[in-house]
Design an enzyme around this catalytic site. Structure first.
Site, PDB file in Angstrom:
ATOM      1  N   GLY A   1      33.500  27.912  44.389  1.00 50.63           N
ATOM      2  CA  GLY A   1      34.361  28.612  45.327  1.00 50.63           C
ATOM      3  C   GLY A   1      33.622  29.617  46.191  1.00 50.63           C
ATOM      4  N   HIS A   2      34.372  30.240  47.092  1.00 48.53           N
ATOM      5  CA  HIS A   2      33.773  31.169  48.049  1.00 48.53           C
ATOM      6  C   HIS A   2      33.248  32.428  47.369  1.00 48.53           C
ATOM      7  CE1 HIS A   2      38.098  32.862  48.922  1.00 48.53           C
ATOM      8  NE2 HIS A   2      37.671  33.168  47.719  1.00 48.53           N
ATOM      9  N   ASN A   3      32.156  32.939  47.925  1.00 50.37           N
ATOM     10  CA  ASN A   3      31.504  34.174  47.462  1.00 50.37           C
ATOM     11  C   ASN A   3      30.847  34.053  46.095  1.00 50.37           C
ATOM     12  OD1 ASN A   3      32.643  35.169  49.798  1.00 50.37           O
ATOM     13  ND2 ASN A   3      33.940  36.686  48.787  1.00 50.37           N
TER      14      ASN A   3
END
Length: 354
Positions: free
Chosen positions: A263-265
């Site tokens: 996922g993001h980050n």
């Protein structure tokens, strides 16, 4: 289309026999010691112990195959000290601390084509059936296969190869000797050197970001990048979302299996190992040398300490300290998990007797 002939029906050989080399050369590649026998005997291939014949190299890593070692007909065998006495006469023992790692070094020398995914063509140039924007910068020896699309201002380092149907979106940067497999998609991404992207990988698409509410879910723009370190390998079907307000990072040397979702980050350290079907939620941090077994899940915003191993099918709900071994749902120290499982089995057995 031509009718198949008897010749075309023959099973193809994708990795032909290796060139003949001496046992002494094999030992040098493997960092192994020739314990006895003739170092000038020749090797032209590698085989399992039970299929070993003269001219082949075998190895023993798992003791369950000791019976096969005692009867192998291979010319030479990579073996550790504890199994040295089981090597039959006539087979040259190559003594090494880690037979499997030594085998990997030898295979890389014998079959260099096996170190990267196969190309769809033998042509070493930019295909006339590829589309490359005029502003793209391609280094020396870059190969772009048919159907691939290279966007505006893309930079691709020397010796890299872009497979058929792959898309490298505008402004992406790839280092030297990268490989992007068929139908992979790379956008909003910066890659180091020698990165291997297998077919069907998606890098840099939107992270899953929405402001939830009763009136509808409002999409939150994802403004970060995906930054991939050198010597990373990413398996088929894996998706790595770009960051929302910072970058999604995969550290150098990390190996990611097929069908992994990141996922993001997310920030993944150096030399981590992530096995197939793992899901890592946004903003999780994996420090260096973390290993996660297949089908495990990692919650968002948690930190997994350096060198920690998480067993397959486990769920990581909270932070895990460095150097531990964890498993279960939720993930907890392996010993605790095993004790709890055994206790539950005993209780179940007691209940069944009532």
């Amino acid at each position: 289309m031509t009718e198949p002939t008897n010749q075309t029906k023959v099973s193809p050989v994708f990795f032909p026999d290796a060139q003949k080399v001496t046992v002494r050369e094999i030992a040098e590649w493997a960092g192994a010691e020739i314990v006895r026998g003739d170092g000038e005997l020749t090797i032209s291939g590698v085989a399992p112990l039970d299929e070993g014949v003269p001219g082949t190299l075998a190895f023993l890593d798992n003791p369950k195959y000791l019976d096969h070692l005692e009867t192998t007909k291979a010319t030479a065998c990579l073996v550790s000290k504890k199994h040295l006495s089981k090597v039959p006469e006539g087979v040259v023992p190559l003594l090494t601390k880690d037979p499997y790692r030594s085998l990997a070094a030898v295979l890389g020398e014998l079959y260099p084509a096996g170190m990267r995914p196969l190309s769809a063509t033998n042509e070493r140039s930019v295909s006339a059936r590829a589309y490359v924007e005029d502003s793209a910068q391609l280094g020396e020896g870059v190969v772009v296969e048919a159907g691939a699309v290279i966007g505006a201002n893309v930079v691709i380092g020397a010796g890299s190869q872009i497979g058929p149907g792959a898309v490298i979106a505008a402004n992406c940067q790839l280092g030297d000797k990268c490989f992007v497999g068929a139908n992979a998609s790379v956008q909003h991404s910066v890659l180091g050197d020698r990165v291997i992207i297998h077919p069907g990988v998606c890098l840099g698409q939107d992270g899953f970001g929405f402001a939830m509410g009763a009136g509808g879910h409002v999409k939150v723009p994802q403004l970060g990048r995906v930054v991939i370190g050198s010597d990373v390998e990413i398996g088929s079907g894996t998706c790595i979302d770009r960051g929302a307000n910072r970058d999604t990072i995969v550290g150098e040397g990390t190996k990611i299996d097929n069908q992994v979702q990141i996922g993001h980050n997310v920030n993944i350290g150096k030399h981590c190992v992530i096995v197939s079907q793992v899901g890592i939620s946004g903003s999780a941090i994996l420090e260096d040398y973390v290993a996660i077994g297949g089908q495990a899940g990692v919650n968002g915003h948690v930190r997994i300490g350096q060198g920690t191993h998480v067993a397959g099918a486990s769920i990581v709900h909270g932070d895990l300290p460095a150097g531990g071994r964890f498993g279960g749902v939720p993930a907890r120290p392996i010993r605790d998990w095993v004790r709890e499982e055994l206790a539950l089995r005993r209780l179940a057995a007691q209940e069944s007797k009532k």
